[in-house]
Scaffold this active site. Structure first.
Site, PDB file in Angstrom:
ATOM      1  N   ASP A  76      -1.605  10.829  -2.443  1.00  0.00           N
ATOM      2  CA  ASP A  76      -1.887  10.061  -3.486  1.00  0.00           C
ATOM      3  C   ASP A  76      -2.053  10.603  -4.958  1.00  0.00           C
ATOM      4  O   ASP A  76      -2.035   9.912  -5.734  1.00  0.00           O
ATOM      5  CB  ASP A  76      -2.968   9.270  -3.115  1.00  0.00           C
ATOM      6  CG  ASP A  76      -2.959   8.301  -1.633  1.00  0.00           C
ATOM      7  OD1 ASP A  76      -3.181   8.951  -0.725  1.00  0.00           O
ATOM      8  OD2 ASP A  76      -2.529   7.252  -1.932  1.00  0.00           O
TER       9      ASP A  76
ATOM     10  N   LYS B  49      -4.826  10.278   2.269  1.00  0.00           N
ATOM     11  CA  LYS B  49      -5.788   9.506   3.431  1.00  0.00           C
ATOM     12  C   LYS B  49      -6.825  10.325   4.005  1.00  0.00           C
ATOM     13  O   LYS B  49      -6.663  11.473   4.413  1.00  0.00           O
ATOM     14  CB  LYS B  49      -5.031   8.877   4.104  1.00  0.00           C
ATOM     15  CG  LYS B  49      -5.396   7.694   5.137  1.00  0.00           C
ATOM     16  CD  LYS B  49      -6.275   6.637   4.494  1.00  0.00           C
ATOM     17  CE  LYS B  49      -5.454   5.759   3.592  1.00  0.00           C
ATOM     18  NZ  LYS B  49      -6.443   5.039   2.806  1.00  0.00           N
TER      19      LYS B  49
ATOM     20  N   ARG C 156       1.011  -0.947   0.069  1.00  0.00           N
ATOM     21  CA  ARG C 156      -0.070   0.129  -0.131  1.00  0.00           C
ATOM     22  C   ARG C 156       0.956   1.272  -0.027  1.00  0.00           C
ATOM     23  O   ARG C 156       2.203   0.998   0.067  1.00  0.00           O
ATOM     24  CB  ARG C 156      -0.862  -0.164   1.011  1.00  0.00           C
ATOM     25  CG  ARG C 156      -0.165  -0.700   2.519  1.00  0.00           C
ATOM     26  CD  ARG C 156      -0.838   0.313   3.702  1.00  0.00           C
ATOM     27  NE  ARG C 156      -0.685   1.613   3.713  1.00  0.00           N
ATOM     28  CZ  ARG C 156       0.481   2.071   3.845  1.00  0.00           C
ATOM     29  NH1 ARG C 156       1.668   1.445   4.024  1.00  0.00           N
ATOM     30  NH2 ARG C 156       0.630   3.302   3.719  1.00  0.00           N
ATOM     31  N   GLY C 157       0.319   2.565  -0.241  1.00  0.00           N
ATOM     32  CA  GLY C 157       0.956   3.638  -0.390  1.00  0.00           C
ATOM     33  C   GLY C 157       1.242   3.838  -1.626  1.00  0.00           C
ATOM     34  O   GLY C 157       1.833   2.930  -2.621  1.00  0.00           O
TER      35      GLY C 157
ATOM     36  N   ARG D  52      -6.733  -0.491  -7.614  1.00  0.00           N
ATOM     37  CA  ARG D  52      -7.011   0.803  -6.599  1.00  0.00           C
ATOM     38  C   ARG D  52      -7.206   2.071  -7.360  1.00  0.00           C
ATOM     39  O   ARG D  52      -6.410   2.370  -8.260  1.00  0.00           O
ATOM     40  CB  ARG D  52      -6.112   0.713  -5.532  1.00  0.00           C
ATOM     41  CG  ARG D  52      -5.906  -0.150  -4.725  1.00  0.00           C
ATOM     42  CD  ARG D  52      -5.276   0.138  -3.412  1.00  0.00           C
ATOM     43  NE  ARG D  52      -6.094   0.831  -2.405  1.00  0.00           N
ATOM     44  CZ  ARG D  52      -5.569   1.511  -1.346  1.00  0.00           C
ATOM     45  NH1 ARG D  52      -4.329   1.246  -1.116  1.00  0.00           N
ATOM     46  NH2 ARG D  52      -6.164   2.264  -0.511  1.00  0.00           N
TER      47      ARG D  52
HETATM   48  O1  MRU Z   1      -4.837   3.402   1.597  1.00  0.00           O
HETATM   49  P1  MRU Z   1      -3.261   3.681   1.635  1.00  0.00           P
HETATM   50  O2  MRU Z   1      -2.613   2.882   2.950  1.00  0.00           O
HETATM   51  O3  MRU Z   1      -2.246   2.984   0.494  1.00  0.00           O
HETATM   52  O4  MRU Z   1      -3.042   5.106   1.786  1.00  0.00           O
HETATM   53  C1  MRU Z   1      -1.758   5.572   1.923  1.00  0.00           C
HETATM   54  C2  MRU Z   1      -1.782   6.970   1.855  1.00  0.00           C
HETATM   55  O5  MRU Z   1      -2.839   7.709   1.950  1.00  0.00           O
HETATM   56  C3  MRU Z   1      -0.298   7.657   1.869  1.00  0.00           C
HETATM   57  O6  MRU Z   1      -0.483   8.899   2.654  1.00  0.00           O
HETATM   58  C4  MRU Z   1       0.124   7.934   0.402  1.00  0.00           C
HETATM   59  O7  MRU Z   1      -0.247   7.047  -0.399  1.00  0.00           O
HETATM   60  C5  MRU Z   1       1.477   8.548   0.416  1.00  0.00           C
HETATM   61  S1  MRU Z   1       2.491   7.210   0.545  1.00  0.00           S
HETATM   62  C6  MRU Z   1       4.075   7.837   0.302  1.00  0.00           C
END
Ligand code: MRU
Length: 360
Positions: free
Chosen positions: A239, A250, A51-52, A88
């Protein structure tokens, strides 16, 4: 970064397979998995084993290499892109990585596609690390300046996990924090729990492993701490950033930005350029916000008294829950965006200055 003294990245090639850290088991258990097929790569993204935004992009790129190992035909290429693109919706790095892989692979003959795909995926992963180090370098002076001005610990508040395990290595929002800590600045991080998926637990885990002082807080505590003047700056990941500088991240990021604005606390977004989507003019209508399963609110996971990973229901059987996973922070609430090309204002002009340099 190191885990119990051993250097790890969050994703790497292991022969004909792709190795990942299973993030659904963190912070309770550190375990790695091997992905052998494009379907397994897609599942790793949807299930949030990875994730991320940057790591999702890198996993999609490696997923294309696995796809080309299975079948390097034009049809298989198109099918793999379609399958991975549907995993996603919000982080633009996914689309960015797939577009780049397609551009690289389409002109190549089927016999050479697998090796070309591995090479391109490994380049994407390597570049991510270089980008994140540069974000750290550009963000570090912000922390240095606060340390110089006030003395004592620099208190950073962060939301979600934008550390090394959300990227291939180093992290985005946490990159300046790690650098500040490494050069001896007294830095302390307020870590938002980030319900419902509790990515804050991952942030706490990785900060702890690096020896960075931190305190886990409930998502609603940030505003109160800002009023008490114990937050010097907020740094979050992204994102997707629109051409106007609106920041999608997020769920809950927006509320932190509002509280920061009201309390005069600087609010920074750390954004690698692959997360900037210059095709998005109106973030509020054009960025797809992922709606995740309501069960993420109604159940929690943790270890029981026998040290086994367990999932328990916390909501009543008939409770309705909604789970939008991202929100948009308007550019006017963002002090600046820290990119690998420098710190820019969250404006069309600020981003245009770095877009001119955007080569890929
Ligand atoms: O749902 P996730 O855990 O994939 O969301 C991740 C985030 O919102 C992070 O803050 C974002 O992707 C930046 S990661 C460097």
């Amino acid at each position: 970064m190191k885990v119990e003294g051993v250097d790890y990245r969050s994703i790497w090639r292991d022969g004909d397979r792709v190795a990942i850290i299973d993030q659904t088991r963190l912070p309770y258990e550190f375990s790695t998995l091997r992905l052998s097929t494009v379907r397994e790569a897609a599942h790793a993204i949807t299930s949030m084993q990875v994730r991320g935004a940057p790591l999702i992009g890198a996993t999609a790129a490696f997923g294309m290499a696995l796809a080309m190992r299975e079948d390097a035909s034009d049809t298989a290429l198109d099918n793999a892109v379609e399958m991975l693109a549907g995993t996603r919706p919000t982080a633009v790095n996914l689309r960015w990585a797939l577009d780049r892989m397609s551009r690289r692979l389409q002109p190549v003959s089927a016999t050479s596609r697998e090796s070309a795909a591995w090479a391109e995926a490994e380049s994407i992963a390597e570049e991510d690390v270089v980008i994140n180090r540069a974000i750290g370098k550009h963000g570090l002076p912000l922390l240095r300046e606060i340390a110089r001005r006030k003395g004592g610990a620099v208190n950073v508040l962060t939301h979600c996990n934008a550390g090394w395990i959300a990227t291939v290595d180093v992290g985005t929002a946490l990159a300046p924090v790690y650098l500040a800590h490494d050069e001896g600045i007294d830095v302390h991080v307020w870590v938002d729990e980030t319900r419902p998926r509790s990515q804050g637990l991952l942030t706490a885990w990785e900060l702890g492993a690096h020896g960075v002082a931190h305190t886990l807080i409930a998502d609603n505590a940030g505003g109160h701490l800002m009023q008490r003047d114990v937050v010097d700056l907020v740094i979050v990941g992204v994102d997707r950033v629109s051409a106007e500088g609106d920041v999608c991240n997020k769920i809950g990021t927006y509320l932190k930005a509002l509280a920061a604005y009201d309390n005069g606390v600087p609010f920074y977004a750390a954004a690698p350029t692959p997360s900037i989507d210059f095709s998005i003019e109106d973030a509020f209508t054009e960025i797809p916000i992922e709606e995740r399963d309501a069960d993420e609110l109604l159940f929690v996971q943790g270890t029981n008294s026998r040290d086994q990973l367990e999932r328990v229901r916390i909501g009543a059987e008939d409770t309705q829950a909604a789970n939008p996973a991202f929100d948009i922070t308007p550019a006017r609430l963002v002090t600046a965006i820290i990119t690998e090309r420098g710190v820019v204002t969250a404006t069309r002009e600020g981003l245009a200055a770095i877009s001119a340099e955007k080569t890929r």
